[in-house]
Scaffold this active site. Structure first.
Site, PDB file in Angstrom:
ATOM      1  N   HIS A 270       0.418  -1.269   0.149  1.00 29.08           N
ATOM      2  CA  HIS A 270      -0.571   0.205   0.403  1.00 29.08           C
ATOM      3  C   HIS A 270       0.697   1.509  -0.026  1.00 29.08           C
ATOM      4  O   HIS A 270       0.733   1.877  -0.967  1.00 29.08           O
ATOM      5  CB  HIS A 270      -1.076   0.088   1.028  1.00 29.08           C
ATOM      6  CG  HIS A 270      -1.932  -1.320   1.444  1.00 29.08           C
ATOM      7  ND1 HIS A 270      -3.159  -1.367   0.035  1.00 29.08           N
ATOM      8  CD2 HIS A 270      -2.023  -2.046   2.329  1.00 29.08           C
ATOM      9  CE1 HIS A 270      -3.580  -2.785   0.853  1.00 29.08           C
ATOM     10  NE2 HIS A 270      -2.945  -3.288   1.447  1.00 29.08           N
ATOM     11  N   ASP A 321      -4.355  -8.301  -3.631  1.00 32.50           N
ATOM     12  CA  ASP A 321      -5.329  -8.328  -2.467  1.00 32.50           C
ATOM     13  C   ASP A 321      -6.702  -8.784  -1.557  1.00 32.50           C
ATOM     14  O   ASP A 321      -6.096  -9.855  -1.313  1.00 32.50           O
ATOM     15  CB  ASP A 321      -4.865  -6.554  -1.755  1.00 32.50           C
ATOM     16  CG  ASP A 321      -5.289  -6.425  -0.586  1.00 32.50           C
ATOM     17  OD1 ASP A 321      -5.372  -7.045   0.690  1.00 32.50           O
ATOM     18  OD2 ASP A 321      -4.892  -5.230  -0.089  1.00 32.50           O
TER      19      ASP A 321
END
Ligand code: ZN
Length: 455
Positions: A270, A321
């Site tokens: 991220h 993810d």
């Protein structure tokens, strides 16, 4: 497996497209030769457009089961944190058999869309009561089995998960399956060691600075063999940045970089909320930023500062993810579109050396993903894994198209899957769009979902 070769009229080599290439690989699935200026032979396997398969550098496989289940507005304001509560409810019920069924379905979908390896950020370690299975590596083994069954290459990352928040807050009841200390993680790495091969690597992932302390991260780093990858979630949410500042006086990326541990072995997943200085420091460290665009969009995380990061020479890759998408094309397209919307400009992901946005994104994600995986993947080069995609040259979008326009067209002209065949370690696992074990895998997944959805 057996050795093989394929003639490609256009192959995507590290410097870009090249015509008339023959790929050779050995029985172990490693490329032994990339023959240039080759002549096609009658009766040999041939393809028109061949390019390296992508690494999916961030996956929580079990979350595939809840994709689409959290898109209904609640009574209070929905956020990452309310989404996480729903995710925990699912996480508490999944059995080892179900995990394997879900992961097999997911990896098969990812293969069909162009991912040929995955980094599995695995924290569903214990059973539903919070006790260890008889074999502590039971759940990790299920994920490895799913990768091996589908043909997906894997980097297994057992997750260190000790605390609920900064200042060593004890885990919540609904986090009991994740609970691990440094010794547990090192034991898992040890027990999984016999699984290592050219197709499977074992690293470690401290979950985040919320869930693992700096001292623990130092201890794991010191004990792990020096060639293994390390991944961590970082600076995904502003609330997390604020909590880190309140607890330590540092922002998360600052705090992690201060340890002096971060280098090319690391993937910072991220890294959404960064100062300009943090952008430069991550780029300088050689670590990979693990951008998960569709999940970050789904969760409302925020925008990665892509132009500043590219300018600083930062490395990045992509991950699916939470698996709201299984397509690397969609991941990369939305990475670019997010920036266009944010900056009201066009063709952001490019440099003077590479002005084709599709090519820039694919190349960067290939090399960043490969680095994060710790495996020899991501390029059609001797010694690397024979992991590649064959596009459908008969699709109207590709018919008569010059190779230099292929990636831009694939990425920005519609949603058809243009992949015909997928090879992993020289073995064709997807043929004419179908996975070799598709119906069996799908059936097991449907049965698993029937029981999970009845919860
Ligand atoms: Zn994640």
């Amino acid at each position: 497996m057996s050795a093989g070769s394929l003639f490609a009229s256009n192959a995507y080599l590290p410097h870009g497209w090249e015509s008339n290439v023959r790929l050779h690989w050995d029985a172990d699935g490693a490329m032994t030769e990339v023959e240039r200026a080759a002549q096609p032979q009658q009766h040999e396997p041939q393809a028109v457009f061949v390019l390296p398969g992508m690494t999916n550098l961030h996956s929580h496989a079990f979350q595939r089961a809840m994709a689409g289940m959290t898109e209904m507005a609640g009574v209070s304001k929905d956020s990452f944190w309310t989404w996480r509560d729903v995710m925990y409810r699912y996480a508490l019920h999944i059995t080892p058999e179900q995990l394997q069924a879900i992961a097999s379905q997911l990896y098969m979908e990812c293969l069909r869309q162009g991912y040929t390896s995955v980094c599995e950020f695995h924290y569903l370690h214990r059973n539903s009561d919070g006790h260890w299975y008889a074999r502590p590596e039971e759940m990790a083994q299920r994920l490895i089995a799913a990768a091996q069954h589908t043909g997906m290459g894997m980097t297994m990352l057992p997750v260190l998960y000790s605390y609920a928040d900064f200042n060593d807050q004890p885990l919540r009841q609904d986090q009991r399956r994740f609970h691990t200390g440094v010794d547990d993680i090192l034991r898992l790495v040890d027990h999984l060691a016999p699984q290592r091969s050219a197709q499977v690597e074992i690293g470690v992932a401290p979950h985040s600075l919320r869930a693992a302390s700096i001292d623990q991260i130092r201890a794991v780093h010191a004990a792990l063999p020096a060639d293994r990858p390390l991944h961590i979630h970082i600076a995904e949410q502003t609330k997390e940045v604020d909590a880190c500042l309140a607890a330590t006086g540092r922002r998360p990326v600052e705090l992690l970089l201060e340890t002096g541990l971060v280098d090319e072995r690391w993937c910072l997943v991220h890294a959404t909320h960064l100062t300009k200085e943090e952008v430069r420091h991550i780029a300088k460290s050689g670590a990979v930023a693990g951008i998960c665009t569709t999940t970050e969009g789904n969760l409302g995380d925020g925008f990665f500062d892509l132009p500043a990061y590219i300018e600083a020479g930062g490395r990045f890759g992509i991950g699916s993810d939470s698996h709201v998408s299984q397509s690397p094309v969609e991941e990369l397209r939305w990475l670019e579109y997010g920036q266009r919307l944010r900056l009201q400009g066009r063709n952001i992901a490019s440099t003077e050396q590479q002005r084709n946005v599709g090519d820039f994104l694919w190349q960067q994600a290939l090399s960043g993903g490969a680095q994060a995986s710790g495996r020899q993947v991501g390029q059609l080069t001797k010694g690397y894994r024979a992991d590649f995609l064959v596009l459908d040259e008969h699709h109207p979008n590709l018919a008569g198209l010059p190779s230099k326009a292929v990636l831009n067209t694939w990425m920005f002209a519609g949603n058809d899957n243009l992949i015909k065949d997928v090879y992993v370690a020289g073995k064709r696992v997807v043929h004419n769009g179908q996975h070799s074990a598709q119906s069996e895998i799908q059936q097991a997944y449907v049965e698993c979902m029937r029981s999970l959805r009845a919860l």
